[in-house]
Design a protein around this motif. Structure first.
Motif, PDB file in Angstrom:
ATOM      1  N   ALA A 118      29.997 -15.834 -31.917  1.00  0.00           N
ATOM      2  CA  ALA A 118      29.337 -16.826 -31.085  1.00  0.00           C
ATOM      3  C   ALA A 118      29.007 -16.238 -29.727  1.00  0.00           C
ATOM      4  O   ALA A 118      27.924 -16.449 -29.191  1.00  0.00           O
ATOM      5  CB  ALA A 118      30.239 -18.045 -30.934  1.00  0.00           C
ATOM      6  N   LEU A 119      29.960 -15.462 -29.184  1.00  0.00           N
ATOM      7  CA  LEU A 119      29.748 -14.845 -27.882  1.00  0.00           C
ATOM      8  C   LEU A 119      28.538 -13.923 -27.943  1.00  0.00           C
ATOM      9  O   LEU A 119      27.661 -13.942 -27.102  1.00  0.00           O
ATOM     10  CB  LEU A 119      30.997 -14.052 -27.491  1.00  0.00           C
ATOM     11  N   ASP A 120      28.518 -13.113 -29.000  1.00  0.00           N
ATOM     12  CA  ASP A 120      27.418 -12.172 -29.145  1.00  0.00           C
ATOM     13  C   ASP A 120      26.094 -12.902 -29.323  1.00  0.00           C
ATOM     14  O   ASP A 120      25.078 -12.493 -28.783  1.00  0.00           O
ATOM     15  CB  ASP A 120      27.672 -11.250 -30.332  1.00  0.00           C
ATOM     16  N   ALA A 154      25.322 -15.825 -28.272  1.00  0.00           N
ATOM     17  CA  ALA A 154      24.912 -16.401 -26.999  1.00  0.00           C
ATOM     18  C   ALA A 154      24.367 -15.314 -26.084  1.00  0.00           C
ATOM     19  O   ALA A 154      23.393 -15.502 -25.372  1.00  0.00           O
ATOM     20  CB  ALA A 154      26.095 -17.086 -26.335  1.00  0.00           C
ATOM     21  N   ALA A 155      25.016 -14.148 -26.147  1.00  0.00           N
ATOM     22  CA  ALA A 155      24.615 -13.081 -25.248  1.00  0.00           C
ATOM     23  C   ALA A 155      23.366 -12.368 -25.754  1.00  0.00           C
ATOM     24  O   ALA A 155      22.650 -11.748 -24.996  1.00  0.00           O
ATOM     25  CB  ALA A 155      25.754 -12.078 -25.114  1.00  0.00           C
ATOM     26  N   ALA A 156      23.147 -12.462 -27.046  1.00  0.00           N
ATOM     27  CA  ALA A 156      22.046 -11.708 -27.624  1.00  0.00           C
ATOM     28  C   ALA A 156      20.695 -12.285 -27.223  1.00  0.00           C
ATOM     29  O   ALA A 156      19.699 -11.603 -27.288  1.00  0.00           O
ATOM     30  CB  ALA A 156      22.163 -11.714 -29.147  1.00  0.00           C
ATOM     31  N   PRO A 189      19.329 -13.053 -24.209  1.00  0.00           N
ATOM     32  CA  PRO A 189      18.543 -12.393 -23.164  1.00  0.00           C
ATOM     33  C   PRO A 189      18.600 -10.883 -23.262  1.00  0.00           C
ATOM     34  O   PRO A 189      18.943 -10.227 -22.300  1.00  0.00           O
ATOM     35  CB  PRO A 189      19.223 -12.885 -21.880  1.00  0.00           C
ATOM     36  N   ARG A 237      27.223 -10.806 -16.221  1.00  0.00           N
ATOM     37  CA  ARG A 237      26.574 -12.117 -16.308  1.00  0.00           C
ATOM     38  C   ARG A 237      26.712 -12.736 -17.700  1.00  0.00           C
ATOM     39  O   ARG A 237      26.604 -13.939 -17.849  1.00  0.00           O
ATOM     40  CB  ARG A 237      25.095 -11.997 -15.961  1.00  0.00           C
ATOM     41  N   ASP A 238      26.922 -11.916 -18.732  1.00  0.00           N
ATOM     42  CA  ASP A 238      27.055 -12.477 -20.072  1.00  0.00           C
ATOM     43  C   ASP A 238      28.509 -12.614 -20.482  1.00  0.00           C
ATOM     44  O   ASP A 238      28.810 -12.716 -21.669  1.00  0.00           O
ATOM     45  CB  ASP A 238      26.297 -11.618 -21.086  1.00  0.00           C
ATOM     46  N   LEU A 277      15.578  -6.171 -18.062  1.00  0.00           N
ATOM     47  CA  LEU A 277      16.913  -5.659 -18.349  1.00  0.00           C
ATOM     48  C   LEU A 277      17.111  -5.533 -19.839  1.00  0.00           C
ATOM     49  O   LEU A 277      16.658  -6.370 -20.610  1.00  0.00           O
ATOM     50  CB  LEU A 277      17.963  -6.635 -17.815  1.00  0.00           C
ATOM     51  N   ARG A 317      20.298  -4.944 -22.510  1.00  0.00           N
ATOM     52  CA  ARG A 317      21.750  -4.837 -22.614  1.00  0.00           C
ATOM     53  C   ARG A 317      22.097  -3.707 -23.576  1.00  0.00           C
ATOM     54  O   ARG A 317      21.574  -3.643 -24.680  1.00  0.00           O
ATOM     55  CB  ARG A 317      22.309  -6.157 -23.127  1.00  0.00           C
ATOM     56  N   ARG A 353      28.184  -4.102 -25.961  1.00  0.00           N
ATOM     57  CA  ARG A 353      28.547  -5.425 -26.452  1.00  0.00           C
ATOM     58  C   ARG A 353      29.998  -5.348 -26.913  1.00  0.00           C
ATOM     59  O   ARG A 353      30.281  -5.006 -28.045  1.00  0.00           O
ATOM     60  CB  ARG A 353      27.622  -5.704 -27.648  1.00  0.00           C
ATOM     61  N   VAL A 398      35.080 -21.532 -27.874  1.00  0.00           N
ATOM     62  CA  VAL A 398      33.900 -20.677 -27.891  1.00  0.00           C
ATOM     63  C   VAL A 398      32.828 -21.290 -27.013  1.00  0.00           C
ATOM     64  O   VAL A 398      32.237 -20.628 -26.158  1.00  0.00           O
ATOM     65  CB  VAL A 398      33.384 -20.532 -29.331  1.00  0.00           C
ATOM     66  N   CYS A 411      32.333 -19.330 -23.597  1.00  0.00           N
ATOM     67  CA  CYS A 411      31.308 -18.319 -23.728  1.00  0.00           C
ATOM     68  C   CYS A 411      29.948 -18.761 -23.224  1.00  0.00           C
ATOM     69  O   CYS A 411      29.137 -17.938 -22.869  1.00  0.00           O
ATOM     70  CB  CYS A 411      31.182 -17.873 -25.171  1.00  0.00           C
ATOM     71  N   THR A 412      29.690 -20.002 -23.236  1.00  0.00           N
ATOM     72  CA  THR A 412      28.367 -20.395 -22.785  1.00  0.00           C
ATOM     73  C   THR A 412      28.425 -21.035 -21.406  1.00  0.00           C
ATOM     74  O   THR A 412      27.424 -21.486 -20.895  1.00  0.00           O
ATOM     75  CB  THR A 412      27.723 -21.384 -23.764  1.00  0.00           C
TER      76      THR A 412
END
Lengths: 270, 450, 178
Positions: A18-20, A22-24, A26, B278-279, B294, B296, B299, C18, C22-23
């Motif tokens: 989920a973290l990835d 969400a981060a993926a 942008p 930021r992530d 940017l 990334r 990970r 999560v 995370c968000t």
């Protein structure tokens, strides 16, 4: 308990997906866009896939919070532990690769030595020496006459001191054939290496020194042999291998006089 | 304005007498070690001639200018490769070719000889002609003339040092380069100030690029030497700032929530690698400087930081504690393949690659003490280069022969330099405060052509 | 308690974590208001506290007091670690309880390191320390919008010394009420 741990782990990995995910979002975007996304993230998303069932929320909401923070704490500890395990795995893989490489090198050296023995010695002598080289060899040399071995060694050594290099080399070679497991065999290999080095038979010198290092890793001549291998490889034009041996002397036998020589030699190489 | 050194302390037969008496500041370059058998060179004091006006008054004066030979001799001495002959031991002081007698220098054991003259032109420019001789072969190796403004006096001297160094060692000299570092005054107190300083590579002619009451760190040069990127806490939280060195104009590049840190220019100058959280947690990003987009690059829930580029710009090396302890990893950007590079010791961080791409320098902890180490990536050999403690922030000279780093001396932050083979060492302390976070410039042009 | 129940409960809670962690979404929507008092020990939280009685939590000059004794606002860490010490969990629960009750209150979490190691790595490590506290507070129901984090790495030691004791004091996360 073990089962609980599995659930936590599953959930932890789910958390990472989920973290990835969400981060993926942008991955490639302008700074302005990123800033926008940031503010957007602060708003609650329109749909929430993981809303807790109301029954449990209603039953024990506060306990839920406490349990959640405890789970968070557990997750942190698990992450730390996983990192440490990863570190161990990385280091062991590295060590295994190194070992495999070293072993291959040793095998190649052994193979060359066997080939050299087979081609150099007359057939009867080989059969004679191999029979001695069997299980009884050490007793043979000890009982049969350490005196004679010592005599042979002293004779060969004196020939060398008398600068009769060729004769000395022949004598040392004979000693190795006669006493393959003898007390002075490692020394014989070492001096052969020196003699070949003097005679600019560099490849033969290399083989002799490698014997000392590989066959008698605990022998007192090993630091010197390692240093000489550094010299030999340098002369053979393999600077990389040369430095590797010079570094081995310094790392494995830092107290030996050879370490000082290796240090000087290595610094001159660079 | 501070100057980082005045005095040279060099033991041995060949030493400099004149500089010691020129001391007017507490700051000192201290040469701790050189090569065992340095090249013996004689740099004869340059003949300095003053032009006269018609009524016999000097047109321009050399007042306040150190003799060029002192600057050149000191440059060569601090390279550790040379032992300049003490001026007092010279038998003659030639300034032009016809005055050179090789025998005079041979009996002094000198291998190379540098002579020269400096004149002021009528427009105020300085014109310097110089010659380099190989004594054993009685040969002139070099003869050249440089003209520049009076303000470029030291630049001319460093230029001559570069040329002499390259001609005698075959390695491009890096005496004309600059360093950027952070000067912290009263660190830890409410009145603390931090300034980003730009100085010659010998610590002279320092000037302040930016100052703040909040910490500054991680200065990185652009490959053309015109810009510097750094981290500033001036707003109370970390931000990455880009500053043009000549104009002084500044631009805020990133200030995301969390950390904005460790900016490093790519070898082609088009991208900036950096660390942002930021992530969620510290990860490595690459910013395209043309459109500020940017990308990334890492990970992982562990720390990923301190990126730097391989010379071909294809890979990033970085520090990560994904294995439980900080170690150095390499990321191949085209494939995202990550490989661990360091296996000795439990703390290896902030790596920089040598120009050959085969050797790494980094901060390495041994027996609880932080040192700068060098590692051959192909042969997997590690060598500790420094004996000081709490060493950090190694930055390479552009010719790859020396590195500058920050260390502690009696509780005070100082800069120090060590050669890549670990044999040459000198220190650059400052009496003005703690100095740290040094960054060695690329090759830059200090004298205009022609 | 059946295995099945426990399983779904854990998964659910982590799913919530999560989203919350995370968000950086506000968790206000998830956590019904008014439930927070139940976090206090049951005997000290009367269902409807009389207005004259002194509240359990008071914020005086930036110091949070729980029944007149100050709650710790500095949390120390092991060397090169960003995992909260178990001893600090109960103190953090108190901050969480107060912040849950007072949604208008905000905190800044500062992460710090000792001087050993490289500055940039320490900046990241300080960030992870402040994030560890942040994650804990959020999973305890505090809204992400109430929390700001900033890492100072090794730049702002509380103790300028170079001893083990000084280093231990400098490896910290500090919670500051705004």
């Amino acid at each position: 308990m073990a089962r609980h741990l599995v659930y936590v782990l599953c959930a932890a990995s789910a958390a990472h997906f989920a973290l990835d995910a969400a981060a993926a979002v942008p991955v490639e975007e302008s700074v302005a866009e990123v800033r926008e996304n940031r503010t957007e993230e602060r708003r609650p998303p329109p749909t929430r896939p993981f809303t807790a069932p109301p029954t449990i929320e209603a039953e024990q909401p506060a306990q839920g919070n406490q349990r959640l923070s405890q789970l968070f704490y557990q997750l942190q500890i698990l992450q730390q532990e996983v990192q440490e395990l990863r570190g161990i795995a990385e280091e062991q893989t590295y060590k295994l690769n190194r070992l495999a490489r070293d072993q291959q090198e040793q095998y190649i050296d052994l193979d060359r030595r066997m080939a050299a023995l087979r081609s150099n010695s007359p057939t009867p002598a080989v059969s004679g020496s191999t029979s001695k080289a069997g299980g009884f060899a050490s007793t043979t040399t000890q009982v049969g006459g350490s005196g004679t071995e010592r005599d042979a060694y002293t004779a060969a050594f004196n020939l060398m001191k008398g600068r009769q290099f060729e004769e000395s080399a022949t004598a040392f070679n004979q000693l190795i054939v006669d006493y393959p497991n003898g007390q002075y065999t490692p020394n014989a290999f070492y001096w052969l290496g020196e003699l070949y080095l003097t005679n600019v038979e560099t490849e033969k010198a290399r083989q002799s020194f490698v014997q000392v290092v590989n066959l008698y890793p605990d022998h007192q001549k090993v630091p010197d042999a390692l240093y000489k291998l550094g010299v030999v490889y340098h002369r053979l034009g393999d600077a990389q291998e040369s430095l590797r041996y010079l570094d081995r002397v310094r790392n494995e036998h830092p107290q030996s006089s050879a370490a000082g020589l290796a240090e000087t030699y290595a610094s001159e190489l660079q | 304005m501070i100057s980082l050194f005045r005095i040279l302390l060099l033991s041995g037969l060949f030493c400099f007498g004149r500089l010691a008496s020129a001391a007017d500041s507490l700051d000192t370059i201290i040469i701790d070690a050189g090569v065992d058998d340095p090249v013996r060179i004689a740099v004869v004091p340059f003949r300095q001639r003053v032009s006269m006006t018609a009524d016999g008054k000097p047109l321009y004066a050399f007042d306040g200018l150190q003799n060029m030979s002192d600057i050149i001799g000191f440059d060569l001495a601090r390279s550790g490769q040379f032992a300049p002959l003490d001026e007092g031991n010279m038998l003659s002081y030639p300034a032009e070719h016809k005055e050179v007698f090789f025998r005079d220098w041979r009996i002094l054991g000198v291998e190379y000889l540098v002579i020269g003259r400096a004149n002021f032109e009528f427009n105020g420019d300085v014109s310097v002609s110089y010659h380099l001789y190989d004594i054993a072969n009685e040969r002139q190796l070099l003869s050249d003339r440089v003209t520049a403004t009076r303000a470029k006096w030291r630049d001319i001297a460093h230029h001559i040092s570069d040329v002499v160094f390259e001609k005698t060692t075959g390695i491009r000299g890096a005496f004309s380069t600059k360093i950027i570092y952070v000067l912290a005054k009263d660190a830890g107190s409410p009145s603390a100030t931090f300034s980003l300083e730009l100085a010659d590579s010998d610590g002279e002619r320092a000037r302040t690029l930016f100052s703040s009451h909040e910490p500054i760190l991680s200065a990185s040069w652009s490959p053309d030497g015109r810009q510097v990127a750094y981290v500033s806490f001036e707003t109370g939280r970390p931000a990455i700032v880009l500053q043009y060195i000549e104009s002084g104009s500044r631009e805020l590049l990133t200030q995301f929530p969390g950390i904005n840190s460790a900016p490093v220019f790519s070898p082609d100058g088009r991208s900036l690698a950096m660390v942002l959280s930021r992530d969620g947690n510290p990860e490595i990003y690459v910013m395209n400087l043309a459109d500020r987009r940017l990308r990334r690059m890492t990970r992982h829930h562990a720390i990923d930081t301190e990126p730097s580029w391989t010379p071909d710009g294809q890979n990033l090396v970085f520090t990560s504690d994904r294995g439980g302890k900080p170690q150095i990893y390499q990321l191949e950007m085209s494939t995202n393949f990550i490989e661990r590079l360091t296996f000795q010791g439990d703390y290896n961080a902030r790596a920089r690659l040598l120009p050959d791409g085969r050797h790494l320098i980094f901060v390495h902890r041994r027996n609880g003490v932080f040192h700068i180490a060098w590692q051959d990536l192909e042969r997997d050999v590690l060598r500790v280069l420094t004996q000081t403690s709490l060493d950090e922030s190694p930055s390479l000279a552009p010719n790859g022969t020396m590195l500058i780093y920050a260390t502690q001396d009696r509780g005070k932050g100082i800069l120090a330099v060590v050669s890549i083979d670990g044999r040459v060492k000198y220190r650059l302390p400052s009496s003005s405060g703690d100095v740290r976070e040094p960054s060695w410039s690329p090759f830059i042009r200090t004298l205009s052509e022609g | 308690m059946t295995q099945h129940w426990l399983r779904s409960f854990l998964l659910m809670m982590l799913a919530g974590l999560v989203l919350a962690g995370c968000t950086t979404t506000s968790s206000e929507t998830e956590q019904p208001q008014g439930s927070d008092q139940a976090q206090d020990p049951p005997d000290t939280a009367p269902p409807e506290p009389p207005p004259v009685e002194k509240p359990d939590y008071e914020l005086i000059d930036g110091v949070l007091k729980y029944r007149d004794s100050p709650v710790s606002q500095t949390f120390l860490f092991d060397y090169d670690r960003a995992v909260i010490s178990p001893a600090d969990l109960s103190e953090l629960e108190k901050h969480a309880a107060y912040l849950n009750e007072n949604r208008d209150k905000k905190v800044v979490l500062e992460g710090h390191c000792d001087e050993r190691g490289t500055r940039e790595y320490n900046l990241a490590l300080g960030e992870n320390r402040s994030n560890a506290v942040r994650g804990f507070l959020i999973s305890a129901g505090v809204s992400a919008s109430q929390i700001e984090t900033v890492s100072y790495g090794e730049e702002r030691p509380v103790d300028p010394g170079h001893s083990d004791a000084a280093w231990a004091r400098n490896r910290r996360a500090v919670l500051i009420y705004r």
